[in-house]
Design a protein around this motif. Structure first.
Motif, mmCIF file in Angstrom:
data_model
loop_
_atom_site.group_PDB
_atom_site.id
_atom_site.type_symbol
_atom_site.label_atom_id
_atom_site.label_comp_id
_atom_site.label_asym_id
_atom_site.label_seq_id
_atom_site.Cartn_x
_atom_site.Cartn_y
_atom_site.Cartn_z
ATOM 1 N N GLY A 170 0.897 -1.143 -0.181
ATOM 2 C CA GLY A 170 0.022 -0.063 0.164
ATOM 3 C C GLY A 170 1.011 1.217 -0.035
ATOM 4 N N GLU A 171 1.960 1.243 0.636
ATOM 5 C CA GLU A 171 2.831 2.421 0.904
ATOM 6 C C GLU A 171 3.550 2.536 -0.409
ATOM 7 O OE1 GLU A 171 5.303 2.650 4.237
ATOM 8 O OE2 GLU A 171 3.857 1.899 5.548
ATOM 9 N N TRP A 172 3.911 1.560 -1.259
ATOM 10 C CA TRP A 172 4.534 1.730 -2.384
ATOM 11 C C TRP A 172 3.694 2.136 -3.424
ATOM 12 C CZ3 TRP A 172 3.451 -0.678 -7.199
ATOM 13 C CH2 TRP A 172 4.610 -0.505 -7.920
ATOM 14 N N GLY A 173 2.654 1.570 -3.416
ATOM 15 C CA GLY A 173 1.240 2.209 -4.158
ATOM 16 C C GLY A 173 1.186 3.709 -4.275
ATOM 17 N N GLU A 174 0.899 4.270 -3.078
ATOM 18 C CA GLU A 174 0.608 5.475 -2.588
ATOM 19 C C GLU A 174 1.762 6.502 -3.154
ATOM 20 O OE1 GLU A 174 -0.107 5.254 1.443
ATOM 21 O OE2 GLU A 174 -2.360 4.078 1.156
ATOM 22 N N MET A 175 3.002 5.795 -2.861
ATOM 23 C CA MET A 175 4.323 6.538 -3.256
ATOM 24 C C MET A 175 4.179 6.881 -4.952
ATOM 25 S SD MET A 175 7.981 5.955 -1.937
ATOM 26 C CE MET A 175 8.278 4.451 -3.179
ATOM 27 N N GLN A 176 3.887 5.595 -5.522
ATOM 28 C CA GLN A 176 3.707 5.747 -7.127
ATOM 29 C C GLN A 176 2.744 6.756 -7.442
ATOM 30 O OE1 GLN A 176 6.082 4.129 -8.913
ATOM 31 N NE2 GLN A 176 6.832 3.407 -7.017
ATOM 32 N N ARG B 135 -0.304 19.196 -5.915
ATOM 33 C CA ARG B 135 0.391 19.448 -4.786
ATOM 34 C C ARG B 135 -0.086 18.407 -3.800
ATOM 35 N NH1 ARG B 135 -0.132 25.223 -3.688
ATOM 36 N NH2 ARG B 135 -0.254 24.535 -1.706
ATOM 37 N N ILE B 136 0.799 18.038 -2.948
ATOM 38 C CA ILE B 136 0.377 17.144 -1.728
ATOM 39 C C ILE B 136 -0.145 18.027 -0.507
ATOM 40 C CG2 ILE B 136 2.857 16.671 -1.158
ATOM 41 C CD1 ILE B 136 0.081 13.858 -0.916
ATOM 42 N N LEU B 137 -1.144 17.501 0.034
ATOM 43 C CA LEU B 137 -1.336 18.255 1.155
ATOM 44 C C LEU B 137 -1.381 17.185 2.477
ATOM 45 C CD1 LEU B 137 -4.845 20.135 0.310
ATOM 46 C CD2 LEU B 137 -2.684 20.972 0.363
ATOM 47 N N ASP B 138 -1.714 16.052 2.269
ATOM 48 C CA ASP B 138 -1.534 15.014 3.193
ATOM 49 C C ASP B 138 -1.636 13.674 2.823
ATOM 50 O OD1 ASP B 138 -1.688 15.646 6.012
ATOM 51 O OD2 ASP B 138 -3.591 16.882 5.422
ATOM 52 N N ARG B 139 -0.713 12.730 3.528
ATOM 53 C CA ARG B 139 -0.567 11.363 3.177
ATOM 54 C C ARG B 139 -1.137 10.502 4.465
ATOM 55 N NH1 ARG B 139 4.146 13.858 2.538
ATOM 56 N NH2 ARG B 139 5.100 13.889 0.028
ATOM 57 N N ARG B 140 -1.748 9.522 3.947
ATOM 58 C CA ARG B 140 -2.176 8.471 4.934
ATOM 59 C C ARG B 140 -2.981 9.328 6.034
ATOM 60 N NH1 ARG B 140 1.112 3.339 5.474
ATOM 61 N NH2 ARG B 140 -0.653 2.252 4.728
ATOM 62 N N TRP B 141 -3.885 10.196 5.816
ATOM 63 C CA TRP B 141 -4.472 11.035 6.894
ATOM 64 C C TRP B 141 -5.666 10.167 7.450
ATOM 65 C CZ3 TRP B 141 -9.160 12.778 8.147
ATOM 66 C CH2 TRP B 141 -9.201 14.012 9.151
ATOM 67 N N ARG B 142 -5.657 10.089 9.077
ATOM 68 C CA ARG B 142 -6.410 9.262 9.656
ATOM 69 C C ARG B 142 -7.275 9.977 10.700
ATOM 70 N NH1 ARG B 142 -3.057 3.445 10.822
ATOM 71 N NH2 ARG B 142 -2.394 3.581 8.420
ATOM 72 N N CYS B 143 -8.254 9.368 10.966
ATOM 73 C CA CYS B 143 -9.355 10.089 12.062
ATOM 74 C C CYS B 143 -10.069 8.583 12.305
ATOM 75 C CB CYS B 143 -10.068 11.007 11.525
ATOM 76 S SG CYS B 143 -11.615 10.750 10.446
ATOM 77 N N ARG C 284 -5.357 2.200 -5.294
ATOM 78 C CA ARG C 284 -5.597 0.619 -5.221
ATOM 79 C C ARG C 284 -4.236 0.067 -6.048
ATOM 80 N NH1 ARG C 284 -9.644 -1.818 -2.312
ATOM 81 N NH2 ARG C 284 -10.718 0.126 -1.399
ATOM 82 N N VAL C 285 -3.811 -0.816 -5.350
ATOM 83 C CA VAL C 285 -2.774 -1.929 -6.191
ATOM 84 C C VAL C 285 -3.188 -3.230 -6.259
ATOM 85 C CG1 VAL C 285 -0.347 -2.624 -5.876
ATOM 86 C CG2 VAL C 285 -0.907 -0.424 -4.501
ATOM 87 N N ARG C 286 -3.047 -3.628 -7.656
ATOM 88 C CA ARG C 286 -3.118 -4.946 -7.981
ATOM 89 C C ARG C 286 -1.687 -5.587 -8.586
ATOM 90 N NH1 ARG C 286 -6.311 -4.881 -5.281
ATOM 91 N NH2 ARG C 286 -8.612 -4.848 -5.211
ATOM 92 N N THR C 287 -1.519 -6.752 -8.196
ATOM 93 C CA THR C 287 -0.609 -7.417 -8.774
ATOM 94 C C THR C 287 -0.810 -8.447 -9.872
ATOM 95 O OG1 THR C 287 0.506 -7.411 -6.596
ATOM 96 C CG2 THR C 287 1.513 -8.931 -8.043
ATOM 97 N N GLY C 288 -0.157 -8.392 -10.922
ATOM 98 C CA GLY C 288 -0.129 -9.191 -11.892
ATOM 99 C C GLY C 288 -0.932 -8.736 -13.169
ATOM 100 N N GLU C 289 -1.205 -9.432 -14.200
ATOM 101 C CA GLU C 289 -1.891 -9.085 -15.424
ATOM 102 C C GLU C 289 -3.264 -8.871 -15.430
ATOM 103 O OE1 GLU C 289 -0.001 -7.895 -18.046
ATOM 104 O OE2 GLU C 289 1.667 -8.312 -16.898
ATOM 105 N N THR C 290 -3.853 -8.183 -14.256
ATOM 106 C CA THR C 290 -5.129 -8.097 -14.042
ATOM 107 C C THR C 290 -5.476 -6.947 -14.936
ATOM 108 O OG1 THR C 290 -5.048 -6.400 -12.317
ATOM 109 C CG2 THR C 290 -5.210 -8.901 -11.805
#
Length: 130
Positions: free
Chosen positions: A9-15, A27-35, A56-62
């Motif tokens: 998930g972190e890798w996908g968010e970075m991409q 421009r980025i305001l927040d990453r992984r903001w939680r409440c 959303r990250v999917r692995t493979g040829e989906t």
């Protein structure tokens, strides 16, 4: 959440963040903001528009569209509540808000296949107010 899933998930968010900044001029305001309601993967700004981004990250040829379709109704409700709370706490009043989805596909080995960006998916509803 398993460590592997969190890392993916972190890798996908970075991409997604890199893509949105470089290709869309956001421009980025927040990453992984939680409440207490939930978590927002990315909160971005495009001019006077606040953009909440679900990654959303999917692995493979989906199929690329499967990343978008993987978001269930219950998740949309959580995201909408979380976004409302974010807006309530935010000192900046955007002219408009929208919700985007970024689908990331990668190989089983972890190499990026592609990035698909769906803008303004319209899940806030006609009566959304903040």
């Amino acid at each position: 959440m398993s460590n592997h899933r969190a890392e993916t998930g972190e890798w996908g968010e970075m991409q997604a963040e890199r893509y949105l900044i470089k290709e869309k001029g956001m421009r980025i305001l927040d990453r992984r903001w939680r409440c207490g309601h939930g978590e927002l993967d990315l909160v971005m700004r495009k001019g006077e528009v606040m953009v909440f981004v679900e990654v959303r990250v999917r692995t493979g040829e989906t199929e690329a569209l499967s990343t978008y379709r993987s978001i269930r109704h219950k998740k949309w409700i959580i995201l909408r509540k979380t976004a409302k709370f974010y807006l309530y706490r935010c000192p900046w009043r955007p002219r408009a808000v929208r919700f985007d989805v970024v689908g990331i596909r990668r190989t089983a080995g972890g190499k990026l296949i592609d990035v698909t960006h769906w803008e303004n998916v319209g899940r806030f509803g006609r009566n959304f107010r903040y």
